[in-house]
Design a protein around this motif. Structure first.
Motif, PDB file in Angstrom:
ATOM      1  N   SER A 289      41.486  44.594  56.359  1.00 46.20           N
ATOM      2  CA  SER A 289      41.272  46.045  56.289  1.00 46.20           C
ATOM      3  C   SER A 289      42.312  46.707  55.391  1.00 46.20           C
ATOM      4  N   LEU A 290      43.561  46.295  55.532  1.00 40.73           N
ATOM      5  CA  LEU A 290      44.631  46.868  54.723  1.00 40.73           C
ATOM      6  C   LEU A 290      44.495  46.474  53.253  1.00 40.73           C
ATOM      7  N   LYS A 291      44.126  45.229  53.004  1.00 44.70           N
ATOM      8  CA  LYS A 291      43.914  44.780  51.627  1.00 44.70           C
ATOM      9  C   LYS A 291      42.822  45.608  50.959  1.00 44.70           C
ATOM     10  N   ASN A 292      41.721  45.829  51.683  1.00 42.21           N
ATOM     11  CA  ASN A 292      40.622  46.597  51.120  1.00 42.21           C
ATOM     12  C   ASN A 292      41.061  48.023  50.824  1.00 42.21           C
TER      13      ASN A 292
ATOM     14  N   ILE B  48      47.810  38.880  33.332  1.00 41.81           N
ATOM     15  CA  ILE B  48      47.422  37.745  34.182  1.00 41.81           C
ATOM     16  C   ILE B  48      45.970  37.893  34.618  1.00 41.81           C
ATOM     17  N   ARG B  49      45.580  39.121  34.982  1.00 42.67           N
ATOM     18  CA  ARG B  49      44.191  39.375  35.394  1.00 42.67           C
ATOM     19  C   ARG B  49      43.212  38.945  34.305  1.00 42.67           C
ATOM     20  N   LYS B  50      43.529  39.269  33.077  1.00 42.42           N
ATOM     21  CA  LYS B  50      42.610  38.948  31.977  1.00 42.42           C
ATOM     22  C   LYS B  50      42.347  37.451  31.899  1.00 42.42           C
ATOM     23  N   GLN B  51      43.378  36.672  32.118  1.00 41.80           N
ATOM     24  CA  GLN B  51      43.221  35.221  32.073  1.00 41.80           C
ATOM     25  C   GLN B  51      42.416  34.716  33.274  1.00 41.80           C
ATOM     26  N   LEU B  52      42.791  35.155  34.467  1.00 44.92           N
ATOM     27  CA  LEU B  52      42.161  34.640  35.681  1.00 44.92           C
ATOM     28  C   LEU B  52      40.722  35.126  35.844  1.00 44.92           C
ATOM     29  N   GLU B  53      40.488  36.404  35.563  1.00 47.59           N
ATOM     30  CA  GLU B  53      39.144  36.932  35.750  1.00 47.59           C
ATOM     31  C   GLU B  53      38.181  36.390  34.696  1.00 47.59           C
ATOM     32  N   ALA B  54      38.675  36.153  33.491  1.00 45.73           N
ATOM     33  CA  ALA B  54      37.829  35.517  32.469  1.00 45.73           C
ATOM     34  C   ALA B  54      37.471  34.096  32.896  1.00 45.73           C
TER      35      ALA B  54
ATOM     36  N   GLN C  21      32.905  29.622  42.659  1.00 48.99           N
ATOM     37  CA  GLN C  21      33.145  28.525  43.601  1.00 48.99           C
ATOM     38  C   GLN C  21      34.552  27.936  43.416  1.00 48.99           C
ATOM     39  N   MET C  22      35.498  28.831  43.214  1.00 45.32           N
ATOM     40  CA  MET C  22      36.910  28.458  43.068  1.00 45.32           C
ATOM     41  C   MET C  22      37.716  29.371  43.983  1.00 45.32           C
ATOM     42  N   PRO C  23      37.773  29.076  45.278  1.00 44.86           N
ATOM     43  CA  PRO C  23      38.395  29.983  46.240  1.00 44.86           C
ATOM     44  C   PRO C  23      39.867  30.281  45.970  1.00 44.86           C
ATOM     45  N   THR C  24      40.602  29.314  45.448  1.00 45.32           N
ATOM     46  CA  THR C  24      42.010  29.569  45.132  1.00 45.32           C
ATOM     47  C   THR C  24      42.120  30.607  44.026  1.00 45.32           C
ATOM     48  N   LEU C  25      41.268  30.491  43.024  1.00 47.81           N
ATOM     49  CA  LEU C  25      41.251  31.458  41.927  1.00 47.81           C
ATOM     50  C   LEU C  25      40.874  32.848  42.444  1.00 47.81           C
ATOM     51  N   SER C  26      39.872  32.927  43.298  1.00 44.46           N
ATOM     52  CA  SER C  26      39.461  34.219  43.860  1.00 44.46           C
ATOM     53  C   SER C  26      40.588  34.851  44.663  1.00 44.46           C
ATOM     54  N   ALA C  27      41.332  34.029  45.410  1.00 45.81           N
ATOM     55  CA  ALA C  27      42.449  34.541  46.209  1.00 45.81           C
ATOM     56  C   ALA C  27      43.556  35.088  45.311  1.00 45.81           C
ATOM     57  N   LEU C  28      43.821  34.423  44.198  1.00 46.44           N
ATOM     58  CA  LEU C  28      44.842  34.894  43.262  1.00 46.44           C
ATOM     59  C   LEU C  28      44.426  36.228  42.635  1.00 46.44           C
ATOM     60  N   ILE C  29      43.146  36.337  42.286  1.00 47.51           N
ATOM     61  CA  ILE C  29      42.643  37.589  41.712  1.00 47.51           C
ATOM     62  C   ILE C  29      42.758  38.716  42.731  1.00 47.51           C
ATOM     63  N   GLU C  30      42.440  38.424  43.982  1.00 45.31           N
ATOM     64  CA  GLU C  30      42.546  39.439  45.029  1.00 45.31           C
ATOM     65  C   GLU C  30      43.986  39.924  45.171  1.00 45.31           C
ATOM     66  N   GLN C  31      44.944  39.010  45.107  1.00 42.61           N
ATOM     67  CA  GLN C  31      46.355  39.391  45.217  1.00 42.61           C
ATOM     68  C   GLN C  31      46.748  40.383  44.124  1.00 42.61           C
ATOM     69  N   LEU C  32      46.209  40.192  42.934  1.00 39.21           N
ATOM     70  CA  LEU C  32      46.533  41.086  41.824  1.00 39.21           C
ATOM     71  C   LEU C  32      45.860  42.448  42.019  1.00 39.21           C
ATOM     72  N   TRP C  33      44.636  42.442  42.506  1.00 38.13           N
ATOM     73  CA  TRP C  33      43.927  43.703  42.753  1.00 38.13           C
ATOM     74  C   TRP C  33      44.622  44.510  43.857  1.00 38.13           C
ATOM     75  N   VAL C  34      45.130  43.825  44.865  1.00 39.40           N
ATOM     76  CA  VAL C  34      45.838  44.505  45.946  1.00 39.40           C
ATOM     77  C   VAL C  34      47.046  45.262  45.391  1.00 39.40           C
TER      78      VAL C  34
END
Length: 222
Positions: free
Chosen positions: A22-25, A91-97, A150-163
């Motif tokens: 909830s806090l992350k969102n 970093i986002r540009k690299q990971l999200e691409a 289908q890369m959960p570690t990558l998705s988690a890293l992207i979420e950390q940056l968005w937070v």
């Protein structure tokens, strides 16, 4: 024999994770602005839970660099400097691409249609100037797309940056900002995904990140 102590710990951990989500969102969609002070009891009352899981969730976010803990045992949303934002964005540009390229390889008509429907909800909110709905719809679209990689570690890293950058968009919640005038749409990205053009999809996400940066340069960092 039922281990009540371990069961209680598991239940508390589950509740802590729910509070953390909830806090992350709230951070991601700009519901919490930079410099905001978070009061444990107020959050617990709002979420209808006890103080313990809230405090544990806040400490987890401190460990992840999403919040700051103060000497007075308070929690703060960090202020964002232009230098820090620029670093995170690079970093986002690299990971999200990377995520978009992988998702493009996993695309199917059903997945594309779901993305199209989520994008339309975002476009509708933008056209109607409904900032809070637009920010939530944007999050839903982007993270469903990244989930398809289908890369959960990558998705988690992207979420950390968005937070970390999400609070910068708090200014959009103010009625003074007419988001309907912002030309921010997913048409080109959806077209690239539909035809399976990973390179074009990656270029599109890069341009979208640049577009959001331009907004912040005009508003938050001006």
């Amino acid at each position: 024999m039922l281990d009540l102590e371990n069961l209680e710990k598991a239940q508390r951990l589950s509740l802590t994770m729910q509070v953390e989500v909830s806090l992350k969102n709230a951070l991601i969609v700009g519901a919490l602005k930079p410099g905001a002070r978070l009061i444990t009891k107020e959050i617990a009352d709002k979420l209808g839970t006890s103080i313990t899981p809230v405090r544990e969730a806040l400490l987890r976010l401190v460990s992840a660099g999403a919040l700051h803990a103060t000497p007075a045992q308070a929690f703060m949303v960090p202020e964002m400097t232009l230098e820090r934002y620029t670093e995170i964005n690079a970093i986002r540009k690299q990971l999200e691409a990377m995520a978009v390229g992988a998702a493009c390889q996993q695309m199917s008509p059903g997945k594309w249609q779901e993305l199209h429907d989520l994008a339309e909800k975002f476009h509708d909110a933008m056209d109607k100037g409904e900032a809070q709905r637009a920010l939530n719809a944007n999050r839903a679209f982007r993270f469903r797309l990244y989930e398809y990689a289908q890369m959960p570690t990558l998705s988690a890293l992207i979420e950390q940056l968005w937070v970390r950058i999400g609070p910068c968009f708090n200014y959009l919640h103010a009625s003074v900002h007419d988001i309907a005038k912002y030309p921010y749409r997913y048409d080109d990205l959806l077209a690239a995904l539909e035809r399976g053009d990973a390179q074009a999809a990656q270029k599109s996400i890069d341009k979208l990140i640049d577009a959001s940066t331009a907004l912040l340069l005009q508003q938050y960092f001006s």
